[in-house]
Design a protein around this motif. Structure first.
Motif: not given
Ligand SMILES: [Zn+2]
Length: 330
Positions: A96-110, A112-118, A136-140
């Protein structure tokens, strides 16, 4: 996103089968103790029993939690060497890693990145329970922020190191401030909080590692979320021995305040509640939900999902808090 994108049915069913066997092997003979509400300490009222685990609901803050609770040593044995844990870490995750990366971790990193900008700039993100290092890969990649991973499992720590991350191979309780250096940090922890044997102890440990100005962002299950409330003991999220605590937007604030944190924001950005209820319609007894799911358009379902998410009623909860300046001596 649909539920089966991230939890393919045949793989998830096998995982649940192994877990059911493991709950007998690892917990059947364990001594159990009544525990108070993990948010406010009140005595809970029995809600239901599932797979040999009794869940109680707090009459004051509606937190749902396992009590009586098997001893901590039983959980440690289970997480160290059980067949279902092994299946999760290998087959389930790999498939499930590929699907989880696309569906969960990429949106989550986006997100969190948006939240951190505040916030004012952070030197470093510390991912507690970083698992395979996918977040970690996605947020980096998105933010360029340095990420340190706290991950006690040797197997997972090595995978993260091979991806180029600094890894502290310890349980959070064993991490010392010297391990982290003198930087401004944002700690993050995803889908860990519901597993914790003692959430207050975890928060106090984290608080001691933080400096005033550091932030902590975490996600967990919301026990007031729609699919959990509608399906109750039939909810797949209510999955002993993994999920022991279901806080909600009110109770998590109480807990954080007593552990030295000031809450900045609680949201429920979940997108799956209505789809999960739809997939478990055979367990839905409420007439409103039965007819809504059966007769409503996809557009109506989507709108209801958006309403749930906007009003803290989705089962996926995200919390942003900071170390309270008064909490040095907790
Ligand atoms: Zn309570």
């Amino acid at each position: 996103m649909k539920e089966h994108d991230i939890r393919p049915k045949h793989i998830f069913d096998e995982y649940l089968r192994l877990t059911t066997e493991d709950t007998r092997s690892y917990f059947q003979d364990s001594v159990r103790h009544d525990v108070g509400c993990p948010a406010c300490g009140a005595n809970g009222v029995h809600a239901f029993t599932k797979m040999g685990f009794s869940y109680a609901e707090c009459p004051d803050c509606s937190t749902l939690y396992v009590s009586p609770r098997p001893e901590r040593s039983a959980f440690e044995r289970y997480y160290t060497d059980s067949p279902s844990t092994h299946y999760w870490a290998t087959t389930f995750y790999k498939e499930t890693e590929a699907a989880r990366r696309e569906k969960i971790w990429k949106p989550k990193a986006e997100l969190i990145s948006e939240k951190l900008s505040h916030f004012s700039a952070f030197d470093e993100i510390v991912d507690v329970g970083g698992g395979y290092g996918t977040f970690a890969e996605e947020i980096n990649r998105i933010s360029g922020c340095k990420v340190t991973i706290v991950e006690p499992s040797r197997h997972l720590a090595e995978i993260c190191r091979n991806k180029g991350f600094v890894v502290i191979e310890k349980f959070l309780e064993d991490v010392s401030p010297c391990d982290l250096g003198h930087k401004t940090r944002c700690f993050v922890s995803f889908e860990l909080f519901e597993h914790l044997y003692d959430p207050a102890a975890f928060l106090r440990c984290l608080n001691r590692l933080m400096r005033v100005g550091d932030a902590f962002i975490f996600s967990t299950l919301n026990g007031m979320g729609a699919d959990i409330r509608v399906l109750w003991e039939h909810s797949q999220a209510v999955s002993p021995p993994h999920h022991l605590n279901f806080f909600n937007s009110h109770s998590v604030r109480k807990l954080l305040a007593t552990c030295g944190f000031g809450v900045i924001e609680v949201t429920t950005p979940g997108r799956l509640d209505v789809n999960i209820i739809e997939n478990s319609l055979q367990h839905v007894t409420d007439r409103f939900w039965q007819t809504f799911i059966t007769h409503s358009s996809e557009n109506a379902k989507q709108q209801l999902q958006e309403f749930l998410a906007a009003h803290l009623l989705s089962s996926h909860m995200m919390v942003i808090c900071k170390k309270d300046s008064e909490s040095y001596n907790l």
